[in-house]
Design a protein around this motif. Structure first.
Motif, mmCIF file in Angstrom:
data_model
loop_
_atom_site.group_PDB
_atom_site.id
_atom_site.type_symbol
_atom_site.label_atom_id
_atom_site.label_comp_id
_atom_site.label_asym_id
_atom_site.label_seq_id
_atom_site.Cartn_x
_atom_site.Cartn_y
_atom_site.Cartn_z
ATOM 1 N N ALA A 1 5.492 1.860 -3.870
ATOM 2 C CA ALA A 1 5.289 0.683 -5.213
ATOM 3 C C ALA A 1 5.270 -0.448 -4.154
ATOM 4 O O ALA A 1 4.339 -1.397 -4.246
ATOM 5 C CB ALA A 1 5.942 0.555 -6.153
ATOM 6 N N LYS A 2 6.154 -0.481 -3.559
ATOM 7 C CA LYS A 2 6.060 -2.040 -2.846
ATOM 8 C C LYS A 2 5.110 -2.273 -1.586
ATOM 9 O O LYS A 2 4.385 -3.517 -1.581
ATOM 10 C CB LYS A 2 7.172 -2.020 -1.747
ATOM 11 C CG LYS A 2 8.720 -1.428 -2.395
ATOM 12 C CD LYS A 2 9.982 -2.090 -1.650
ATOM 13 C CE LYS A 2 11.936 -3.103 -2.907
ATOM 14 N NZ LYS A 2 12.741 -2.139 -2.408
ATOM 15 N N MET A 3 4.625 -1.035 -0.666
ATOM 16 C CA MET A 3 3.353 -1.665 -0.190
ATOM 17 C C MET A 3 2.511 -1.040 -1.249
ATOM 18 O O MET A 3 1.678 -3.037 -0.291
ATOM 19 C CB MET A 3 3.455 -0.113 0.510
ATOM 20 C CG MET A 3 1.861 0.118 1.698
ATOM 21 S SD MET A 3 2.192 -0.839 3.162
ATOM 22 C CE MET A 3 0.981 -0.814 3.678
ATOM 23 N N ASP A 4 2.126 -0.848 -2.311
ATOM 24 C CA ASP A 4 0.770 -1.369 -2.642
ATOM 25 C C ASP A 4 1.004 -3.062 -3.772
ATOM 26 O O ASP A 4 -0.245 -3.716 -3.661
ATOM 27 C CB ASP A 4 0.679 0.430 -4.039
ATOM 28 C CG ASP A 4 0.243 1.033 -3.445
ATOM 29 O OD1 ASP A 4 0.323 1.263 -2.093
ATOM 30 O OD2 ASP A 4 0.730 2.258 -4.155
ATOM 31 N N ALA A 5 2.128 -2.942 -3.775
ATOM 32 C CA ALA A 5 2.104 -4.638 -4.266
ATOM 33 C C ALA A 5 1.723 -5.377 -3.735
ATOM 34 O O ALA A 5 1.249 -6.443 -3.904
ATOM 35 C CB ALA A 5 3.618 -4.388 -4.788
ATOM 36 N N VAL A 6 2.583 -5.180 -2.279
ATOM 37 C CA VAL A 6 2.035 -6.669 -0.763
ATOM 38 C C VAL A 6 0.730 -6.118 -0.723
ATOM 39 O O VAL A 6 0.133 -7.355 0.221
ATOM 40 C CB VAL A 6 2.928 -5.642 0.253
ATOM 41 C CG1 VAL A 6 2.333 -6.743 1.561
ATOM 42 C CG2 VAL A 6 4.313 -6.027 0.012
ATOM 43 N N ILE B 1 8.421 -14.667 -1.427
ATOM 44 C CA ILE B 1 9.061 -15.085 0.024
ATOM 45 C C ILE B 1 10.208 -14.992 0.926
ATOM 46 O O ILE B 1 10.325 -13.487 1.377
ATOM 47 C CB ILE B 1 8.884 -16.981 0.427
ATOM 48 C CG1 ILE B 1 7.653 -17.057 0.860
ATOM 49 C CG2 ILE B 1 9.981 -17.004 1.632
ATOM 50 C CD1 ILE B 1 7.303 -18.316 1.017
ATOM 51 N N PRO B 2 11.573 -15.197 -0.901
ATOM 52 C CA PRO B 2 12.288 -14.266 -0.345
ATOM 53 C C PRO B 2 12.462 -12.430 -0.245
ATOM 54 O O PRO B 2 12.855 -12.130 0.304
ATOM 55 C CB PRO B 2 13.277 -13.872 -1.044
ATOM 56 C CG PRO B 2 12.867 -15.289 -1.429
ATOM 57 C CD PRO B 2 11.654 -15.756 -1.290
ATOM 58 N N ILE C 1 8.334 -5.970 -8.688
ATOM 59 C CA ILE C 1 7.770 -4.881 -7.261
ATOM 60 C C ILE C 1 8.309 -4.850 -5.981
ATOM 61 O O ILE C 1 9.030 -3.641 -5.415
ATOM 62 C CB ILE C 1 6.888 -4.215 -7.612
ATOM 63 C CG1 ILE C 1 6.235 -3.633 -9.014
ATOM 64 C CG2 ILE C 1 6.410 -3.138 -6.400
ATOM 65 C CD1 ILE C 1 6.637 -3.196 -9.603
ATOM 66 N N LEU C 2 7.953 -5.890 -5.361
ATOM 67 C CA LEU C 2 8.455 -6.316 -3.967
ATOM 68 C C LEU C 2 9.798 -5.899 -3.521
ATOM 69 O O LEU C 2 10.631 -5.072 -2.561
ATOM 70 C CB LEU C 2 7.893 -7.551 -3.140
ATOM 71 C CG LEU C 2 6.871 -7.868 -3.333
ATOM 72 C CD1 LEU C 2 6.807 -9.231 -2.572
ATOM 73 C CD2 LEU C 2 5.883 -6.738 -2.610
ATOM 74 N N ASN C 3 10.709 -6.539 -5.170
ATOM 75 C CA ASN C 3 12.317 -6.251 -4.515
ATOM 76 C C ASN C 3 12.850 -4.822 -5.311
ATOM 77 O O ASN C 3 13.570 -4.403 -5.017
ATOM 78 C CB ASN C 3 12.951 -7.496 -6.175
ATOM 79 C CG ASN C 3 14.874 -7.856 -5.620
ATOM 80 O OD1 ASN C 3 14.824 -7.203 -4.891
ATOM 81 N ND2 ASN C 3 15.016 -7.947 -6.902
ATOM 82 N N GLN C 4 12.062 -4.995 -6.318
ATOM 83 C CA GLN C 4 12.863 -3.135 -7.473
ATOM 84 C C GLN C 4 11.948 -2.391 -7.827
ATOM 85 O O GLN C 4 12.666 -1.389 -7.988
ATOM 86 C CB GLN C 4 13.376 -3.405 -8.841
ATOM 87 C CG GLN C 4 13.782 -5.395 -8.962
ATOM 88 C CD GLN C 4 14.878 -5.305 -10.245
ATOM 89 O OE1 GLN C 4 14.174 -4.852 -11.731
ATOM 90 N NE2 GLN C 4 14.974 -6.294 -10.444
#
Length: 370
Positions: free
Chosen positions: A162-167, A189-190, A154-157
């Motif tokens: 959703a990215k904020m919540d995944a982090v 990490i990437p 999710i961090l990538n796609q």
């Protein structure tokens, strides 16, 4: 601090407490043994609405959790979504409900939602995992559920939310050592470096990214991954320079952990990215923890971490002068020298203000005694 990671509730409801009749009726509908999907979906939406801001309603509707978890397995996407959002609101700022949701078996269908490639379900599922992971009690269970690789993806796609919540979820889960190994195995990490590059350095998502990096570089695999990723160390240095006080503290902590683990290996990659000006500023203007970490890192970055002699004491100025003499490139060296001069100036001004304040206190005391 626990907070709702998804502002998903849009129904226009007043903040009035529902009557006992309304609560009883809604619970009866959601727990309907006849499994009338339409009635249950409406009941789930009502629970979502009523628990938006009311902590008391979250307690009153806790008995609906098993039925809502069962709805996650219904074939209808509308039923899945309604149940997810109701569970999300029930979990906010309620530790007991968080535990009950996990114990009721919600993790298996939540993880399955990531395989459906439905953006709305992914976003809601990620939000619920972020909220559930705020409970330290269930972090190991969530980590073992198979959710971690999907959160890293999710961090990538994922959508920005959703990215904020995944982090947030990964940062919460990283407090457990076993989860850290799972997170590292998913090679986050990437994606974290990319998020740092596209985010404001003072933003909340940058804080979560650098906090997670600080944990991950406690492992050699994490340190190798960060230094191998193009612009990886530079992304951390930029947070150190331009982040909020908390972000900068995580950034300097990340670099210090790397240098302390293997100074010979990581000293050059850190110095190469022009870290000295930011470190100098932290020694004067950072949080107390940042100042201590910055001083320690500066000592490790010099050619020898020990004083050269009694005649050349281990002052910050001497440490920095040693490092400057080893830095390649006029621009980096010039920036560091200017920052050192500025730091000394700021330090002198702070000392002068302190003396003036003391003089003012003494004068006031003398006047009052007279």
């Amino acid at each position: 601090m626990d907070s709702n990671p998804l502002t998903a509730i849009t129904s226009s409801a007043g903040d009035h407490s529902p009557s006992t009749t309304t609560i009883t009726r809604t619970l009866r509908l959601i727990q309907d043994d006849n499994h009338d999907p339409f009635s249950q979906i409406q009941a789930a939406k009502e629970i979502r609405r009523l628990t938006k801001t009311s902590q008391r309603c979250r307690r009153q509707f806790s008995d609906a959790i098993p039925s809502l978890v069962s709805m996650l397995r219904y074939p209808s996407l509308e039923a899945k979504s309604a149940a997810l959002l109701a569970l999300l609101n029930l979990a906010v700022q309620d530790e007991t409900n968080k535990i009950s949701i996990v114990d009721a078996g919600a993790l298996e269908p939540i993880v399955f939602f990531f395989q459906l490639r439905n953006l709305n379900l992914e976003e809601h599922a990620t939000a619920l995992l972020a909220t559930l992971s705020a409970s330290p009690v269930k972090r190991s269970t969530i980590g073992a559920s198979g959710a971690v690789p999907f959160l890293v993806e999710i961090l990538n796609q994922g959508t920005p939310q959703a990215k904020m919540d995944a982090v947030m979820a990964l940062s919460n889960l990283s407090s457990e050592k076993d989860n850290l190994a799972l997170i590292l195995r998913s090679q986050p990490i990437p994606n974290l470096v990319h998020l740092l590059n596209i985010s404001k350095k003072s933003s909340k998502i940058s804080e979560r990214c650098t906090a997670l990096l600080e944990s991950l570089v406690g492992f050699e695999e994490g340190r190798v991954s960060l230094t191998s990723e193009e612009g990886g160390v530079l992304a951390v240095v930029e947070v150190l320079e331009r982040g909020s006080p908390q972000n900068r503290e995580h950034a300097v902590g990340t670099l210090l952990t790397m240098c302390q683990s293997n100074r010979c290996r990581y000293r050059e990659p850190i110095l190469k990215e022009g870290v000295i000006p930011g470190l100098l500023e932290l020694t004067v203007q950072g949080t107390p923890n940042s100042q201590t970490k910055a001083h320690t890192l500066l000592r490790l970055l010099r050619e020898s971490p020990y004083p050269r002699s009694e005649q050349e004491p281990d002052t910050l100025e001497n440490i920095v002068c040693d490092i400057i003499s080893q830095i390649g490139g006029e621009e980096q060296s010039g920036n560091a020298k200017q920052m050192l001069a500025d730091m000394v100036q700021v330090s002198m001004e702070q000392s002068l203000r302190h003396l003036q304040q003391r003089a003012l206190v003494c004068t006031t005391s003398e006047v009052s005694l007279k």
